[in-house]
Motif scaffolding. Structure first.
Motif, PDB file in Angstrom:
ATOM      1  N   MET A 119       1.004  -1.142  -0.087  1.00 11.75           N
ATOM      2  CA  MET A 119      -0.193  -0.057   0.035  1.00 11.75           C
ATOM      3  C   MET A 119       0.788   1.350   0.122  1.00 11.75           C
TER       4      MET A 119
ATOM      5  N   ALA B 126       1.411   6.643  -6.617  1.00  6.06           N
ATOM      6  CA  ALA B 126       0.234   7.298  -7.282  1.00  6.06           C
ATOM      7  C   ALA B 126      -0.081   8.727  -7.148  1.00  6.06           C
ATOM      8  N   ILE B 127       0.183   9.130  -5.936  1.00  2.00           N
ATOM      9  CA  ILE B 127      -0.102  10.598  -5.522  1.00  2.00           C
ATOM     10  C   ILE B 127       0.828  11.570  -6.328  1.00  2.00           C
TER      11      ILE B 127
ATOM     12  N   SER C 285     -10.561  10.848   2.460  1.00  2.00           N
ATOM     13  CA  SER C 285      -9.985  12.310   1.844  1.00  2.00           C
ATOM     14  C   SER C 285      -9.844  13.315   2.747  1.00  2.00           C
TER      15      SER C 285
ATOM     16  N   ALA D  93      -9.916   9.748  -6.386  1.00  2.00           N
ATOM     17  CA  ALA D  93      -9.124   8.654  -5.908  1.00  2.00           C
ATOM     18  C   ALA D  93      -7.755   9.009  -5.444  1.00  2.00           C
ATOM     19  N   GLN D  94      -7.201   9.951  -6.327  1.00  2.00           N
ATOM     20  CA  GLN D  94      -5.808  10.526  -5.817  1.00  2.00           C
ATOM     21  C   GLN D  94      -5.894  11.122  -4.495  1.00  2.00           C
TER      22      GLN D  94
ATOM     23  N   LEU E 267      -4.599   7.522   2.455  1.00  2.00           N
ATOM     24  CA  LEU E 267      -3.909   6.478   3.120  1.00  2.00           C
ATOM     25  C   LEU E 267      -2.414   6.672   3.018  1.00  2.00           C
ATOM     26  N   HIS E 268      -1.582   7.433   2.111  1.00  2.00           N
ATOM     27  CA  HIS E 268      -0.332   7.365   2.374  1.00  2.00           C
ATOM     28  C   HIS E 268       0.073   8.165   3.610  1.00  2.00           C
TER      29      HIS E 268
ATOM     30  N   TYR F 198       2.648   1.594  -3.446  1.00  2.00           N
ATOM     31  CA  TYR F 198       1.947   1.837  -4.430  1.00  2.00           C
ATOM     32  C   TYR F 198       1.147   3.465  -4.368  1.00  2.00           C
ATOM     33  N   THR F 199       0.613   3.811  -3.078  1.00  2.00           N
ATOM     34  CA  THR F 199       0.139   4.886  -2.970  1.00  2.00           C
ATOM     35  C   THR F 199       1.093   6.131  -3.064  1.00  2.00           C
TER      36      THR F 199
ATOM     37  N   MET G 240      -5.885   8.155  -1.677  1.00  2.00           N
ATOM     38  CA  MET G 240      -4.670   7.709  -1.846  1.00  2.00           C
ATOM     39  C   MET G 240      -3.585   8.419  -1.139  1.00  2.00           C
TER      40      MET G 240
END
Length: 560
Positions: A220, A227-228, A320, A352-353, A359-360, A223-224, A356
């Motif tokens: 996680m 992705a961000i 978020s 979604a961004q 999450l990160h 990947y995040t 993420m």
């Protein structure tokens, strides 16, 4: 020769053997950087407590005399508006922060100066007059605080070039994780097995245990983290739509941050009273007002945006991290846009961004989840450290010849890099905290001196690790790390007069937590230092019978 052929490359053996080769070498070459990124990212989880500890002037003053609430919001907004009209009438944006999250604190105003850089002024909450630098709540020492670890974690203090380096390392981490799962057929069975004092087998068991325990977390985070920053790594879509170069980048940022922003009309119009807009915005978005932003102030096309504060309770419940927002026409008072807390502009992809990013950066879930991220981050750091050490443990007794005639020199370099990347980075991190107390408060560019201490200590650790024998380098750097961590509370007491019992008595658990964690790290380093010393003594004793055997014609005389 057979060993060289066996280790010659990914093509030797079947699919699993190829994945093992990929896991070994991809993991090795990026392990040092990934360890640094993971460890500083783990410390960044507690960015605010570290910054709190590194600015003792502010929190000591707040404990002695809490800041008064001052005047009401309407008066503060009026004072901020009057200041901007007098001093910055030509700025394209005015941003007013009437209070902090508790409804007290400074009155701050922001604008973009002639260089398009963010500028700020603080105003007296009792009179509305500008405060001189250092006036008001008291001047804290200039420091990056815990944000140093955040910045290093994602861009190495090197801007976009550093962001790319960390992104490539993140991709290598994903490759190493996937190939590691493929390689270890008994990875979950091995998770429940730990064989102590078995040399290579013990290091492999430790590596497997921490990897399997936190495997979902590692995937996680890697990947995040990529992705961000996806727009930076894959800019083709942005360039195709907005164009290339600085103009395209500026147009993209404007579309992302200011969707539908109108151009100035050229017709003058005074900015109306802001309190009615703030009151309506608070009702529409359901949050207390954090900031009021005026686009194109003084023009008939001006917009007034009201932005909310994210409360701790609401942040625990959603991924978020965006706050609420209500946008109004300054001329008519019409509601142009309302964004509820957690919503985003730009549709599902932007949402979604944003999720993420939440999450990160663990901007949800409260303190319990921060501690979970912290412990998983330590486990991830241990995974990379044990992997790098395991590489050398496997090769100390058998020379695999991967680098031909230079293999011995490369092994020596890798051994030195292991010491500097693991123990040396720990010395640099706690040395950064020592520099915060030892660098004079009034020194120009003070935060730069703290950074210089961090990188300087890390560089010295690398030089030391390459000069000294590996066993001695490990022992000496672990010993220094233990001393620096265990003596940090004493340094704090000697330099600023604050100490751990006083922090606990006044309920300052942020400062106490920083010092308690440093002491725990110091005890762990002392334990590793002691183990390294016993291991070195055992190695010397085991070599003595072999030496006597060679001198005595091949017979070893074993003595108790």
């Amino acid at each position: 020769m057979a060993a060289q052929q066996k280790a010659s490359g990914a093509g030797a053996g079947g699919f699993r053997q190829a994945q093992a080769w990929l896991h070994t070498w991809c993991g090795l070459w990026f392990s040092w950087l990934l360890f640094a990124v993971f460890l500083t990212g783990t410390l960044a989880v507690f960015e605010e407590p570290i910054t709190h500890w590194m600015t003792p002037e502010h929190h000591a003053e707040e404990a002695a005399a809490p800041a008064p609430a001052g005047t009401d919001r309407a008066q503060r907004l009026a004072w901020g508006l009057a200041y901007m009209e007098k001093h910055h009438p030509g700025a394209g944006m005015w941003e007013l922060w009437p209070a902090d999250a508790e409804g007290a604190g400074d009155l701050r105003v922001y604008w973009f100066d002639e260089k398009r850089q963010y500028a700020v002024a603080r105003l007296d909450t009792a009179t509305g007059q500008p405060l001189a630098a250092g006036q008001g709540r008291g001047a804290a020492r200039a420091t990056l605080g815990g944000h140093h670890f955040v910045d290093f974690h994602y861009e190495l203090h090197a801007g976009k070039a550093g962001l790319w380096v960390v992104g490539i390392a993140g991709m290598a981490m994903l490759v190493a994780l996937v190939s590691g799962v493929v390689t270890h057929r008994r990875i979950f069975k091995d998770f429940f097995t730990f064989r102590a004092r078995k040399g290579q087998r013990s290091w492999l068991d430790a590596h497997n245990a921490v990897a399997v325990l936190t495997l979902p977390f590692q995937f996680m985070i890697a990947y995040t983290g990529i992705a961000i920053s996806g727009m930076t790594f894959m800019p083709a879509g942005i360039a195709a739509y907005f164009g290339t170069g600085s103009e395209g980048a500026q147009a993209y940022r404007a579309a992302l941050n200011e969707p539908g922003k109108p151009r100035p009309s050229g017709r003058a119009m005074a900015v109306p009273d802001l309190e009615p807009f703030a009151r309506r915005g608070q009702e529409l978005m359901g949050q207390p007002v954090r900031a009021v932003v005026i686009d194109h102030p003084g023009d008939a096309a001006a917009r007034i945006g009201v932005y909310g504060w994210n409360g701790d309770e609401s942040m625990r419940r959603r991924l978020s991290p965006t706050s609420g927002m209500a946008m109004f026409s300054a001329a008519t008072g019409e509601v142009l846009q309302v964004r509820q807390p957690g919503g985003v502009d730009g549709g599902g992809a932007s949402l979604a961004q944003s999720v993420m990013g939440g999450l990160h950066m663990v901007q949800f879930g409260g303190l319990a989840l921060k501690w979970l991220y912290f412990l998983c981050g330590l486990a991830g750091s241990a995974m990379m450290a044990t992997g790098a050490i395991l590489f050398m443990v496997k090769r100390r007794d058998r020379h695999l010849g991967e680098f031909g005639a230079a293999t011995a020199r490369m092994y020596r370099l890798i051994e030195g890099l292991n010491v500097a990347a693991i123990a040396g980075l720990g010395v640099a991190c706690v040395g950064y905290l020592w520099a915060n107390r030892l660098v004079p408060v009034g020194l120009a560019h003070r935060s730069g001196w703290e950074l210089a201490a961090f990188f300087g200590l890390w560089g010295l650790a690398l030089a030391h690790a390459l000069v000294r024998a590996p066993a001695a380098a490990w022992r000496e750097q672990l010993g220094l790390l233990a001393l620096l961590c265990l003596l940090l509370p004493a340094l704090n007491w000697l330099t600023v007069g604050d100490h751990l019992p006083a922090q606990m008595l006044r309920g300052d658990w942020e400062s106490a937590g920083v010092e308690l964690l440093c002491m725990a790290a110091g005890l762990a380093a002392a334990s590793a230092w002691r183990w390294q010393g016993r291991r070195g003594a055992a190695g010397r004793e085991s070599r003595q019978p072999r030496r006597r055997a060679r001198q005595g014609g091949g017979r070893a005389e074993m003595r108790p």
